[in-house]
Design an enzyme around this catalytic site. Structure first.
Site, PDB file in Angstrom:
ATOM      1  N   HIS A   1       0.877  -1.246   0.039  1.00 14.24           N
ATOM      2  CA  HIS A   1       0.014  -0.169  -0.035  1.00 14.24           C
ATOM      3  C   HIS A   1       0.917   1.193   0.099  1.00 14.24           C
ATOM      4  O   HIS A   1       1.992   1.153   0.453  1.00 14.24           O
ATOM      5  CB  HIS A   1      -0.867  -0.006   1.320  1.00 14.24           C
ATOM      6  CG  HIS A   1      -1.847   1.049   1.314  1.00 14.24           C
ATOM      7  ND1 HIS A   1      -1.448   2.311   1.822  1.00 14.24           N
ATOM      8  CD2 HIS A   1      -3.181   0.907   1.100  1.00 14.24           C
ATOM      9  CE1 HIS A   1      -2.776   3.121   1.938  1.00 14.24           C
ATOM     10  NE2 HIS A   1      -3.868   2.071   1.578  1.00 14.24           N
TER      11      HIS A   1
ATOM     12  N   ASP B   1       3.091  -4.611   8.023  1.00 17.41           N
ATOM     13  CA  ASP B   1       1.790  -3.877   7.861  1.00 17.41           C
ATOM     14  C   ASP B   1       0.636  -4.517   8.135  1.00 17.41           C
ATOM     15  O   ASP B   1       0.427  -5.488   7.142  1.00 17.41           O
ATOM     16  CB  ASP B   1       1.805  -3.039   6.572  1.00 17.41           C
ATOM     17  CG  ASP B   1       0.596  -2.550   6.067  1.00 17.41           C
ATOM     18  OD1 ASP B   1      -0.293  -2.588   6.929  1.00 17.41           O
ATOM     19  OD2 ASP B   1       0.278  -1.872   4.997  1.00 17.41           O
TER      20      ASP B   1
ATOM     21  N   GLN C   1      -4.702  -5.127   6.986  1.00 17.01           N
ATOM     22  CA  GLN C   1      -5.666  -6.100   6.668  1.00 17.01           C
ATOM     23  C   GLN C   1      -5.774  -7.229   7.613  1.00 17.01           C
ATOM     24  O   GLN C   1      -6.701  -8.303   7.244  1.00 17.01           O
ATOM     25  CB  GLN C   1      -5.543  -6.374   5.153  1.00 17.01           C
ATOM     26  CG  GLN C   1      -5.759  -5.127   4.285  1.00 17.01           C
ATOM     27  CD  GLN C   1      -7.143  -4.452   4.320  1.00 17.01           C
ATOM     28  OE1 GLN C   1      -8.135  -5.298   4.469  1.00 17.01           O
ATOM     29  NE2 GLN C   1      -7.378  -3.358   3.918  1.00 17.01           N
TER      30      GLN C   1
ATOM     31  N   LYS D   1     -10.291  -0.455  10.595  1.00 21.24           N
ATOM     32  CA  LYS D   1     -10.696  -1.768   9.902  1.00 21.24           C
ATOM     33  C   LYS D   1     -11.042  -3.047  10.722  1.00 21.24           C
ATOM     34  O   LYS D   1     -11.218  -3.995   9.993  1.00 21.24           O
ATOM     35  CB  LYS D   1      -9.307  -1.933   8.844  1.00 21.24           C
ATOM     36  CG  LYS D   1      -9.054  -0.968   7.841  1.00 21.24           C
ATOM     37  CD  LYS D   1      -7.868  -1.415   7.321  1.00 21.24           C
ATOM     38  CE  LYS D   1      -7.435  -0.167   6.203  1.00 21.24           C
ATOM     39  NZ  LYS D   1      -7.864   0.314   5.157  1.00 21.24           N
TER      40      LYS D   1
ATOM     41  N   CYS E   1      -4.707   2.516  -3.712  1.00 19.01           N
ATOM     42  CA  CYS E   1      -3.234   2.904  -3.173  1.00 19.01           C
ATOM     43  C   CYS E   1      -2.218   1.987  -3.466  1.00 19.01           C
ATOM     44  O   CYS E   1      -1.296   1.787  -2.664  1.00 19.01           O
ATOM     45  CB  CYS E   1      -3.660   3.240  -1.599  1.00 19.01           C
ATOM     46  SG  CYS E   1      -4.772   4.570  -1.354  1.00 19.01           S
TER      47      CYS E   1
HETATM   48  N1  PMP Z   1      -1.771  -0.899   4.338  1.00 20.23           N
HETATM   49  C1  PMP Z   1      -2.714  -1.560   3.900  1.00 20.23           C
HETATM   50  C2  PMP Z   1      -2.548  -2.937   3.542  1.00 20.23           C
HETATM   51  C3  PMP Z   1      -4.149  -1.003   3.942  1.00 20.23           C
HETATM   52  O1  PMP Z   1      -5.163  -1.668   3.224  1.00 20.23           O
HETATM   53  C4  PMP Z   1      -4.384   0.345   4.480  1.00 20.23           C
HETATM   54  C5  PMP Z   1      -5.654   1.018   4.314  1.00 20.23           C
HETATM   55  N2  PMP Z   1      -6.016   0.894   3.043  1.00 20.23           N
HETATM   56  C6  PMP Z   1      -3.368   0.956   4.963  1.00 20.23           C
HETATM   57  C7  PMP Z   1      -2.005   0.479   4.959  1.00 20.23           C
HETATM   58  C8  PMP Z   1      -3.581   2.470   5.445  1.00 20.23           C
HETATM   59  O2  PMP Z   1      -4.255   2.525   6.655  1.00 20.23           O
HETATM   60  P1  PMP Z   1      -4.628   3.702   7.335  1.00 20.23           P
HETATM   61  O3  PMP Z   1      -5.333   4.520   6.024  1.00 20.23           O
HETATM   62  O4  PMP Z   1      -5.986   3.342   8.151  1.00 20.23           O
HETATM   63  O5  PMP Z   1      -3.424   4.426   8.004  1.00 20.23           O
END
Ligand code: PMP
Length: 407
Positions: free
Chosen positions: A122, A199, A202, A225, A365
């Site tokens: 991401h 990270d 998910q 999430k 993203c």
């Molecule tokens: N990493 C992953 C794999 C994600 O899916 C997301 C959120 N879409 C993020 C990082 C970023 O998370 P946040 O916007 O809650 O900081």
């Protein structure tokens, strides 16, 4: 399938019509819905306990501080940390990555060093490392993604043989659903003295997570999430690694003493939590953990597996549908990302919206990953334990209508 449909009653938002149809919410990978118990915890906090933490000596502040610190213990136990002293509250995964990519990277990266990430990160686990390597003169390298949506582990071995200081990797991909072998990756890195960052955006709240079993140095996740409010998350930092780290933001509550010339800093997570934190968010995160533990992470994981397999089998039977990520049968996160030959993803997602179906469309993203798979974007259906097979059937019906409409 473990029937968790009775839990839908806990989610007020799910019981509404959109465009004259019952809402089907398949966008939990972007943000999950919140059960009544979490919403009530916020109301209760503001109606009964609201006061700043760590500061007052009065009843409300003491109560607020105790509740706040109890959640730190809950988070530690929820993700298998050795101690609550290893849990830093953040705004979410993005802030967790940025904290490490600033503090740790500024201290330990120098020209000639390498940072390894993967081709499926991401942007929030990519851009901060670009910035950190640009600042320090280190080099950023990527583990390639294979056609089946898994990491090229042979290439990873070769990359780790270089002058690598840190590897950062997503636990479960938000764009492909791939579940990465994070334990194996951390073991390989550890054998070479390489620091590891996972990270878990998910993963936490979807599958059982144990940071000590994974063997990572850092693990970041977002509350929103996993049934908690937006604006709150946590960063796990292994005690030995955290102890070496300088402060990031300066301000109240992270100091021991301050003179006009210099300051000394607290040890542990307080050093990284300057200013008044999102107290209500932390309380909500605690309520979310209580809720998820009552449902059971094994049951949530099993439900996700079965519902996702059910959806994938129906999706691949649709004409012109291309599925991204691991093939059916390979354990993956609770999502399906696909393209349809007859419709652009934005048109498809807008069509779905007219039927009350919430899908997500776009690059999610992960622009380098989209380029790798030669897809300008994908449509993504992501599931949580409050979703049902009947909702998947409804999605398939809507996609069939869309195919007829756009062909
Ligand atoms: N990493 C992953 C794999 C994600 O899916 C997301 C959120 N879409 C993020 C990082 C970023 O998370 P946040 O916007 O809650 O900081």
């Amino acid at each position: 399938m473990s029937d968790l449909s009775h839990l839908r009653a806990d989610f007020p938002i799910l019981h509404q019509q959109v465009a004259g149809h019952p809402l089907v919410y398949f966008d939990s990978a972007a943000s999950s819905q919140k059960p009544r118990q979490v919403i009530d915890s916020l109301v209760h906090y503001y109606e009964h306990d609201n006061a700043n933490v760590h500061r007052g000596l009065h009843e409300l502040s003491n109560r607020s501080t105790t509740n706040f610190e109890n959640v730190r213990k809950k988070v530690a136990s929820f993700i298998g940390a050795a101690s609550d002293e290893e849990i830093i509250f953040t705004r979410g995964t993005t802030e967790g990555v940025n904290l490490v990519a600033n503090v740790w990277a500024n201290q330990f990266l120098k020209p000639g060093d390498e940072v390894v990430i993967t081709g499926m990160e991401h942007h929030s686990n990519l851009v901060p490392w670009q910035l950190a390597t640009q600042r320090s003169g280190a080099t950023l390298k990527y583990v390639p993604v294979l056609d089946d949506g898994t990491l090229d582990m042979a290439a990873l071995d070769e990359l780790l043989a270089g002058p690598v200081k840190l590897i950062a990797c997503v636990h479960i991909s938000n764009s492909l659903g791939t579940k990465n072998p994070v334990q194996e990756i951390c073991a390989k890195a550890k054998a070479r003295g390489i620091t590891t960052f996972i990270d878990g955006a998910q993963a936490v709240g979807h599958v059982p997570v144990n940071v000590r079993e994974i063997g990572c140095d850092f693990y970041a996740f977002s509350g929103h999430k996993m049934c908690a409010p937006t604006g709150i998350g946590a960063l796990y930092a292994r005690a030995e690694v955290m102890d070496q780290m300088q402060p990031w933001h300066g301000g109240g509550e992270m100091i021991e003493t301050v003179t006009m010339e210099r300051s000394t800093y607290k040890s542990g997570p307080a050093r990284f939590e300057a200013g008044t934190p999102d107290i209500a968010g932390v309380i909500g995160l605690g309520a979310a953990i209580d809720y998820l533990e009552r449902v059971g992470l094994e049951a949530i994981q099993e439900h996700g597996r079965e519902l996702t397999t059910y959806a994938l089998e129906k999706l691949v039977a649709l004409p012109g549908l291309r599925l991204l990520g691991p093939p059916i049968g390979v354990d993956r996160g609770s999502l399906a990302a696909f393209t349809l030959a007859c419709a652009h993803t934005h048109d498809l997602v807008e069509f779905a919206n007219t039927q009350g179906l919430a899908l997500r469309g776009g690059h999610h993203c992960t622009q380098p990953l989209m380029k790798r798979f030669k897809a300008p974007g994908t449509s993504r259906a992501s599931f949580y334990f409050y979703n049902t097979k009947a909702e998947v059937d409804r999605m398939i019906d809507i996609l069939q209508q869309a195919i007829a409409f756009f062909s």
